[in-house]
Design a protein around this motif. Structure first.
Motif, PDB file in Angstrom:
ATOM      1  N   PRO A  31      14.688  13.292   3.530  1.00 19.14           N
ATOM      2  CA  PRO A  31      14.969  12.469   4.573  1.00 19.14           C
ATOM      3  C   PRO A  31      14.574  10.999   4.482  1.00 19.14           C
ATOM      4  O   PRO A  31      14.221  10.613   3.379  1.00 19.14           O
ATOM      5  N   ASN A  32      15.033  10.331   5.458  1.00 20.09           N
ATOM      6  CA  ASN A  32      14.762   9.016   5.472  1.00 20.09           C
ATOM      7  C   ASN A  32      13.537   8.452   5.010  1.00 20.09           C
ATOM      8  O   ASN A  32      12.459   9.037   5.128  1.00 20.09           O
ATOM      9  N   GLY A  33      13.553   7.364   4.092  1.00 23.44           N
ATOM     10  CA  GLY A  33      12.253   7.061   3.502  1.00 23.44           C
ATOM     11  C   GLY A  33      11.564   7.874   2.584  1.00 23.44           C
ATOM     12  O   GLY A  33      10.434   7.546   2.102  1.00 23.44           O
ATOM     13  N   ALA A  34      12.387   8.973   2.041  1.00 19.01           N
ATOM     14  CA  ALA A  34      11.635   9.693   1.352  1.00 19.01           C
ATOM     15  C   ALA A  34      11.491   9.283  -0.341  1.00 19.01           C
ATOM     16  O   ALA A  34      10.717   9.734  -1.295  1.00 19.01           O
ATOM     17  N   GLY A  35      12.265   8.139  -0.716  1.00 19.89           N
ATOM     18  CA  GLY A  35      12.134   7.486  -1.974  1.00 19.89           C
ATOM     19  C   GLY A  35      13.427   7.567  -2.895  1.00 19.89           C
ATOM     20  O   GLY A  35      13.349   7.292  -3.959  1.00 19.89           O
ATOM     21  N   LYS A  36      14.504   8.142  -2.207  1.00 21.07           N
ATOM     22  CA  LYS A  36      15.699   8.433  -3.041  1.00 21.07           C
ATOM     23  C   LYS A  36      16.193   7.173  -3.674  1.00 21.07           C
ATOM     24  O   LYS A  36      16.453   7.033  -4.995  1.00 21.07           O
ATOM     25  N   THR A  37      16.405   6.210  -2.758  1.00 24.62           N
ATOM     26  CA  THR A  37      17.202   4.873  -3.263  1.00 24.62           C
ATOM     27  C   THR A  37      16.273   4.133  -4.439  1.00 24.62           C
ATOM     28  O   THR A  37      16.479   3.591  -5.256  1.00 24.62           O
ATOM     29  N   THR A  38      14.917   4.190  -4.103  1.00 27.21           N
ATOM     30  CA  THR A  38      13.723   3.483  -4.700  1.00 27.21           C
ATOM     31  C   THR A  38      13.752   4.290  -6.371  1.00 27.21           C
ATOM     32  O   THR A  38      14.063   3.398  -7.299  1.00 27.21           O
ATOM     33  N   LEU A  39      14.001   5.506  -6.470  1.00 29.50           N
ATOM     34  CA  LEU A  39      14.007   6.228  -7.477  1.00 29.50           C
ATOM     35  C   LEU A  39      15.325   5.899  -8.139  1.00 29.50           C
ATOM     36  O   LEU A  39      15.235   5.699  -9.456  1.00 29.50           O
TER      37      LEU A  39
ATOM     38  N   GLY B  37       0.687  -1.208   0.125  1.00 25.37           N
ATOM     39  CA  GLY B  37       0.079   0.032   0.086  1.00 25.37           C
ATOM     40  C   GLY B  37       0.856   1.341  -0.163  1.00 25.37           C
ATOM     41  O   GLY B  37       0.344   2.503  -0.034  1.00 25.37           O
ATOM     42  N   LEU B  38       2.118   1.071   0.140  1.00 24.54           N
ATOM     43  CA  LEU B  38       3.335   2.343   0.075  1.00 24.54           C
ATOM     44  C   LEU B  38       3.407   2.768  -1.222  1.00 24.54           C
ATOM     45  O   LEU B  38       4.066   2.124  -1.966  1.00 24.54           O
ATOM     46  N   VAL B  39       3.241   4.116  -1.505  1.00 24.62           N
ATOM     47  CA  VAL B  39       3.656   4.625  -2.834  1.00 24.62           C
ATOM     48  C   VAL B  39       5.313   5.191  -2.428  1.00 24.62           C
ATOM     49  O   VAL B  39       5.062   6.139  -1.889  1.00 24.62           O
TER      50      VAL B  39
ATOM     51  N   GLU C 167      23.017  10.712  -1.700  1.00 28.91           N
ATOM     52  CA  GLU C 167      24.041  11.065  -0.499  1.00 28.91           C
ATOM     53  C   GLU C 167      23.615  11.530   0.549  1.00 28.91           C
ATOM     54  O   GLU C 167      22.598  12.595   0.275  1.00 28.91           O
ATOM     55  N   HIS C 168      23.927  11.179   1.854  1.00 27.07           N
ATOM     56  CA  HIS C 168      23.555  11.904   3.124  1.00 27.07           C
ATOM     57  C   HIS C 168      24.078  12.820   3.424  1.00 27.07           C
ATOM     58  O   HIS C 168      23.816  13.916   4.040  1.00 27.07           O
ATOM     59  N   ASP C 169      25.579  12.813   3.052  1.00 29.16           N
ATOM     60  CA  ASP C 169      26.579  13.985   3.483  1.00 29.16           C
ATOM     61  C   ASP C 169      26.130  15.272   2.505  1.00 29.16           C
ATOM     62  O   ASP C 169      26.551  15.359   1.475  1.00 29.16           O
TER      63      ASP C 169
HETATM   64  N1  LIG Z   1      11.986  -3.440  -0.795  1.00 33.34           N
HETATM   65  C1  LIG Z   1      10.951  -2.823  -0.195  1.00 33.34           C
HETATM   66  N2  LIG Z   1       9.971  -3.501   0.459  1.00 33.34           N
HETATM   67  C2  LIG Z   1       8.945  -2.589   1.114  1.00 33.34           C
HETATM   68  N3  LIG Z   1       9.076  -1.288   1.298  1.00 33.34           N
HETATM   69  C3  LIG Z   1      10.137  -0.732   0.901  1.00 33.34           C
HETATM   70  C4  LIG Z   1      11.019  -1.290   0.032  1.00 33.34           C
HETATM   71  N4  LIG Z   1      12.316  -0.459  -0.428  1.00 33.34           N
HETATM   72  C5  LIG Z   1      11.677   0.618   0.044  1.00 33.34           C
HETATM   73  N5  LIG Z   1      10.728   0.515   0.912  1.00 33.34           N
HETATM   74  C6  LIG Z   1      10.044   1.559   1.580  1.00 33.34           C
HETATM   75  O1  LIG Z   1       9.950   2.673   0.640  1.00 33.34           O
HETATM   76  C7  LIG Z   1      10.062   4.009   1.170  1.00 33.34           C
HETATM   77  C8  LIG Z   1      11.014   4.538   0.233  1.00 33.34           C
HETATM   78  O2  LIG Z   1      12.310   4.039   0.729  1.00 33.34           O
HETATM   79  P1  LIG Z   1      13.686   4.542   0.194  1.00 33.34           P
HETATM   80  O3  LIG Z   1      14.674   3.330   0.653  1.00 33.34           O
HETATM   81  O4  LIG Z   1      13.692   4.731  -1.345  1.00 33.34           O
HETATM   82  O5  LIG Z   1      13.806   5.939   0.933  1.00 33.34           O
HETATM   83  P2  LIG Z   1      15.260   6.678   0.949  1.00 33.34           P
HETATM   84  O6  LIG Z   1      14.828   8.005   0.732  1.00 33.34           O
HETATM   85  O7  LIG Z   1      16.214   5.956  -0.002  1.00 33.34           O
HETATM   86  O8  LIG Z   1      15.416   6.703   2.590  1.00 33.34           O
HETATM   87  P3  LIG Z   1      16.901   6.388   2.982  1.00 33.34           P
HETATM   88  O9  LIG Z   1      17.394   7.583   3.290  1.00 33.34           O
HETATM   89  O10 LIG Z   1      16.688   5.706   4.488  1.00 33.34           O
HETATM   90  O11 LIG Z   1      17.992   5.247   2.558  1.00 33.34           O
HETATM   91  C9  LIG Z   1      10.382   3.790   2.378  1.00 33.34           C
HETATM   92  O12 LIG Z   1       8.933   3.971   3.395  1.00 33.34           O
HETATM   93  C10 LIG Z   1      10.884   2.023   2.692  1.00 33.34           C
HETATM   94  O13 LIG Z   1      10.660   1.551   3.854  1.00 33.34           O
END
Ligand SMILES: Nc1ncnc2c1ncn2[C@@H]1O[C@H](COP(=O)(O)OP(=O)(O)OP(=O)(O)O)[C@@H](O)[C@H]1O
Length: 250
Positions: free
Chosen positions: A36-44, A14-16, A202-204
């Motif tokens: 911030p943490n969880g913003a979606g950076k790594t996913t993008l 359910g999480l976008v 990058e966080h730094d």
């Molecule tokens: N494989 C996964 N399964 C379920 N949820 C995920 C998965 N990967 C990421 N998420 C969720 O998607 C959201 C975005 O995560 P993402 O890792 O892209 O954030 P981020 O900005 O890179 O965070 P961080 O700075 O903490 O690395 C978060 O709520 C994370 O918990």
């Protein structure tokens, strides 16, 4: 634009995690993604590299659609990603690891047949060895490298694949402040020398402000702000989202 992504979307249940994001990278541009943490950076970042399947939207590389192609194919086209965790063959030497990475896939068959590496591949691996400053460790098994050296090997493995677009995921994670400054300078230098287009997560903030042409700020899966490093540093809304999540502002 060397990379153009339109309305990119990624859901985990359910999480976008990435919500209809439009993203562009110009040729030769160095763009950092912060938030911030969880913003979606790594996913993008993973969507662009082909490391995660896309749920909606599309990604173009030099005008060709690469959406949901296998990551290896995207890498062969020139979009190459490094990882937060080192990915190398631990018992092979640094030079052997770089040689494998520099090996064009078309010649893997001859490698398996014991024909050895082409001179061109060895030259490429040697050049990268020098570029990332690991010449003195050329014959060491990769597993014997220090943490900082492993990060340089990661960078070298990506460079050996001859990228046009380099995706760097926290390349200075775990480094001391002095190592971080040195690594940031090297990354910037290499990007300019090889006319690379770079996406950096990058966080730094010191690194981000030093190396980036532009900075994209994500929050809750969306693009929150984008601009030159100085604009982003001064943006009160950006400072607010960082403080709101209990992290230091830039
Ligand atoms: N494989 C996964 N399964 C379920 N949820 C995920 C998965 N990967 C990421 N998420 C969720 O998607 C959201 C975005 O995560 P993402 O890792 O892209 O954030 P981020 O900005 O890179 O965070 P961080 O700075 O903490 O690395 C978060 O709520 C994370 O918990």
């Amino acid at each position: 634009m060397i990379i153009k992504a339109e309305k990119l979307t990624k859901k985990f249940g359910g999480l976008v995690a990435v919500d209809q994001v439009d993203f562009t990278l110009a040729a030769g541009e160095f763009k950092s993604i912060i938030g911030p943490n969880g913003a979606g950076k790594t996913t993008l970042f993973n969507l662009i590299a082909g490391a995660e399947p896309v749920d909606g939207g599309r990604i173009l590389f030099q005008g060709d659609e690469i959406t949901n192609l296998p990551q290896e194919r995207i890498a062969r086209m020139g979009v190459v990603k490094t990882c937060q965790t080192s990915q190398f063959f631990p018992s092979l030497s640094v030079m052997q690891n770089l040689s494998v990475a520099a090996q064009p896939p078309s010649s893997w068959r001859s490698l398996w047949r014991g024909k050895g590496l082409a001179q061109k591949t060895l030259r490429q691996a040697k050049a990268v060895l020098k570029q990332v400053g690991l010449e003195s460790a050329a014959d060491c098994p990769a597993e014997a490298l220090s943490h900082g050296e492993r990060r340089y090997l990661d960078l070298g493995l990506a460079l050996a694949a001859n990228p046009k677009v380099l995706l760097l995921d926290e390349p200075t994670a775990g480094m001391s402040p002095a190592e971080t400054r040195q690594a940031a300078r090297l990354i910037k230098h290499l990007a300019q020398e090889f006319s690379l287009s770079v996406i950096l997560v990058e966080h730094d903030m010191g690194v981000v402000m030093e190396v980036s042409d532009r900075v994209l700020v994500m929050n809750e899966g969306r693009i929150f702000a984008e601009g030159a490093p100085q604009e982003i540093r001064r943006n009160p809304d950006v400072q607010r989202i960082y403080l709101g999540k209990g992290r230091a502002a830039c």
